[in-house]
Design a protein around this motif. Structure first.
Motif, PDB file in Angstrom:
ATOM      1  N   SER A  39       0.814  -1.203   0.000  1.00 37.48           N
ATOM      2  CA  SER A  39       0.000   0.000   0.000  1.00 37.48           C
ATOM      3  C   SER A  39       0.854   1.262   0.000  1.00 37.48           C
ATOM      4  O   SER A  39       1.814   1.387   0.763  1.00 37.48           O
ATOM      5  CB  SER A  39      -0.916  -0.012   1.225  1.00 37.48           C
ATOM      6  N   SER A  40       0.497   2.187  -0.898  1.00 39.30           N
ATOM      7  CA  SER A  40       1.142   3.501  -0.993  1.00 39.30           C
ATOM      8  C   SER A  40       2.613   3.435  -1.380  1.00 39.30           C
ATOM      9  O   SER A  40       3.370   4.378  -1.113  1.00 39.30           O
ATOM     10  CB  SER A  40       1.011   4.271   0.330  1.00 39.30           C
ATOM     11  N   GLN A  41       3.022   2.346  -2.002  1.00 39.05           N
ATOM     12  CA  GLN A  41       4.406   2.219  -2.459  1.00 39.05           C
ATOM     13  C   GLN A  41       4.448   1.959  -3.957  1.00 39.05           C
ATOM     14  O   GLN A  41       3.462   1.533  -4.559  1.00 39.05           O
ATOM     15  CB  GLN A  41       5.111   1.087  -1.726  1.00 39.05           C
ATOM     16  N   ALA A  42       5.602   2.222  -4.531  1.00 33.91           N
ATOM     17  CA  ALA A  42       5.820   1.873  -5.934  1.00 33.91           C
ATOM     18  C   ALA A  42       5.959   0.360  -6.068  1.00 33.91           C
ATOM     19  O   ALA A  42       6.336  -0.324  -5.108  1.00 33.91           O
ATOM     20  CB  ALA A  42       7.069   2.567  -6.460  1.00 33.91           C
ATOM     21  N   PRO A  43       5.668  -0.176  -7.228  1.00 36.73           N
ATOM     22  CA  PRO A  43       5.891  -1.617  -7.430  1.00 36.73           C
ATOM     23  C   PRO A  43       7.363  -1.956  -7.247  1.00 36.73           C
ATOM     24  O   PRO A  43       8.247  -1.213  -7.671  1.00 36.73           O
ATOM     25  CB  PRO A  43       5.461  -1.837  -8.888  1.00 36.73           C
ATOM     26  N   LYS A  44       7.606  -3.102  -6.625  1.00 33.97           N
ATOM     27  CA  LYS A  44       8.968  -3.565  -6.372  1.00 33.97           C
ATOM     28  C   LYS A  44       9.218  -4.802  -7.214  1.00 33.97           C
ATOM     29  O   LYS A  44       8.509  -5.808  -7.061  1.00 33.97           O
ATOM     30  CB  LYS A  44       9.148  -3.876  -4.886  1.00 33.97           C
ATOM     31  N   LEU A  45      10.204  -4.730  -8.081  1.00 36.24           N
ATOM     32  CA  LEU A  45      10.504  -5.863  -8.957  1.00 36.24           C
ATOM     33  C   LEU A  45      11.095  -7.015  -8.156  1.00 36.24           C
ATOM     34  O   LEU A  45      12.055  -6.839  -7.399  1.00 36.24           O
ATOM     35  CB  LEU A  45      11.478  -5.430 -10.050  1.00 36.24           C
ATOM     36  N   LEU A  46      10.499  -8.191  -8.309  1.00 37.32           N
ATOM     37  CA  LEU A  46      11.012  -9.396  -7.654  1.00 37.32           C
ATOM     38  C   LEU A  46      11.984 -10.136  -8.566  1.00 37.32           C
ATOM     39  O   LEU A  46      13.090 -10.495  -8.157  1.00 37.32           O
ATOM     40  CB  LEU A  46       9.852 -10.330  -7.283  1.00 37.32           C
ATOM     41  N   PHE A  47      11.546 -10.381  -9.793  1.00 35.53           N
ATOM     42  CA  PHE A  47      12.394 -11.030 -10.804  1.00 35.53           C
ATOM     43  C   PHE A  47      11.736 -10.874 -12.165  1.00 35.53           C
ATOM     44  O   PHE A  47      10.588 -10.448 -12.271  1.00 35.53           O
ATOM     45  CB  PHE A  47      12.638 -12.530 -10.530  1.00 35.53           C
ATOM     46  N   HIS A  48      12.501 -11.214 -13.207  1.00 31.70           N
ATOM     47  CA  HIS A  48      11.912 -11.226 -14.526  1.00 31.70           C
ATOM     48  C   HIS A  48      12.611 -12.252 -15.406  1.00 31.70           C
ATOM     49  O   HIS A  48      13.732 -12.686 -15.116  1.00 31.70           O
ATOM     50  CB  HIS A  48      11.948  -9.836 -15.172  1.00 31.70           C
ATOM     51  N   TYR A  49      11.933 -12.660 -16.430  1.00 30.84           N
ATOM     52  CA  TYR A  49      12.455 -13.589 -17.432  1.00 30.84           C
ATOM     53  C   TYR A  49      12.585 -12.870 -18.757  1.00 30.84           C
ATOM     54  O   TYR A  49      11.653 -12.186 -19.192  1.00 30.84           O
ATOM     55  CB  TYR A  49      11.483 -14.757 -17.652  1.00 30.84           C
ATOM     56  N   TYR A  50      13.738 -13.016 -19.377  1.00 34.14           N
ATOM     57  CA  TYR A  50      13.858 -12.678 -20.786  1.00 34.14           C
ATOM     58  C   TYR A  50      13.878 -14.015 -21.507  1.00 34.14           C
ATOM     59  O   TYR A  50      14.876 -14.732 -21.468  1.00 34.14           O
ATOM     60  CB  TYR A  50      15.107 -11.876 -21.098  1.00 34.14           C
ATOM     61  N   ASP A  51      12.768 -14.322 -22.124  1.00 39.65           N
ATOM     62  CA  ASP A  51      12.574 -15.660 -22.703  1.00 39.65           C
ATOM     63  C   ASP A  51      12.743 -16.665 -21.562  1.00 39.65           C
ATOM     64  O   ASP A  51      11.987 -16.617 -20.589  1.00 39.65           O
ATOM     65  CB  ASP A  51      13.557 -15.893 -23.842  1.00 39.65           C
ATOM     66  N   LYS A  52      13.733 -17.548 -21.633  1.00 40.41           N
ATOM     67  CA  LYS A  52      13.920 -18.511 -20.544  1.00 40.41           C
ATOM     68  C   LYS A  52      14.983 -18.084 -19.537  1.00 40.41           C
ATOM     69  O   LYS A  52      15.226 -18.781 -18.541  1.00 40.41           O
ATOM     70  CB  LYS A  52      14.288 -19.880 -21.124  1.00 40.41           C
TER      71      LYS A  52
END
Lengths: 115, 112
Positions: A39-52
């Motif tokens: 609440s009231s915060q910016a989204p926090k990136l946990l992880f991401h995939y570029y393809d695999k």
């Protein structure tokens, strides 16, 4: 319409009980992202995939895991949810291109409650 | 380390008034994005700005980018209640991991 879909929209789990959130896309994008937003915060990136290729953020707790079995689907597994993990979880996708824009398209989110 | 700052953090304004939200970023960045978020909802893309001097407008919102000053602005003209939301800017690079660095967000409340 091309879109990003998240299921479920609302998830209630008990302290310590594993939970899996899912995300699917019809955009055929290379990159899929998982964010945690409190609440009231910016989204926090946990992880991401570029393809695999999996990219974990340095401060993402080991309690959070992810799987991307194919281009369309990505899952977020929380192995032992704590009260502090209650949040909105957002999935997003993008083309992942150095040319033009890399606009991210967000799913509707999953609201996680931990009892 | 790339940092993105927005100001103000909170903005309460009367309907019909004009105001500007500022987004500053700390190092050279290639692309800038503006998003809107309604309470309890996800993020909705508003604008994509790709080059110095870029200006885009949609309804009462206009976004601009000055890469030399490392500054983007989101200008609100004649605000209406429906514009009440949180606005985020974000930047990324054209190489590397393509991940966004989000600003802190500006919570806008338009009073009738």
């Amino acid at each position: 319409d091309a879109m990003v879909i998240q299921n479920p929209r609302y998830q209630v789990t008990q302290f310590g009980k594993p939970v899996t959130l899912s995300c699917s896309q019809t955009l055929n994008h290379n990159v899929m992202y998982w964010y945690q937003q409190k609440s009231s915060q910016a989204p926090k990136l946990l992880f991401h995939y570029y393809d695999k290729d999996f990219n974990n953020e340095a401060d993402t707790p080991d309690n959070f895991q992810s799987r991307r079995p194919n281009t369309s689907f990505c899952f977020l597994d929380i192995r032992s949810p704590g009260l502090g993990d209650a949040a909105m979880y957002l999935c997003a996708t993008s083309r992942g291109s150095g040319q033009g824009d890399n606009e991210q398209f967000f799913g509707p989110g999953t609201r996680l409650t931990v009892l | 380390e790339l940092k993105v700052e927005q100001n103000p953090l909170f903005l309460s304004m009367q309907e019909g008034k004009n105001y500007t939200i500022y987004c500053n970023y700390s190092t050279t960045s290639d692309r800038l994005y503006w998003y809107r978020q309604d309470p309890g909802k996800s993020l909705e893309s508003l604008f994509v700005l790709l080059s110095n001097g870029a200006v885009k407008q949609e309804g009462r919102l206009m976004a601009s980018l000055d890469t030399k000053a490392r500054l983007s602005t989101l200008h609100i003209t004649a605000a209406v209640h429906d514009l009440s939301a949180t606005y985020f800017c974000a930047v990324d690079r054209t190489s590397g991991t393509y991940k966004y660095i989000f600003g802190t967000g500006t919570r806008l409340k338009v009073l009738a």
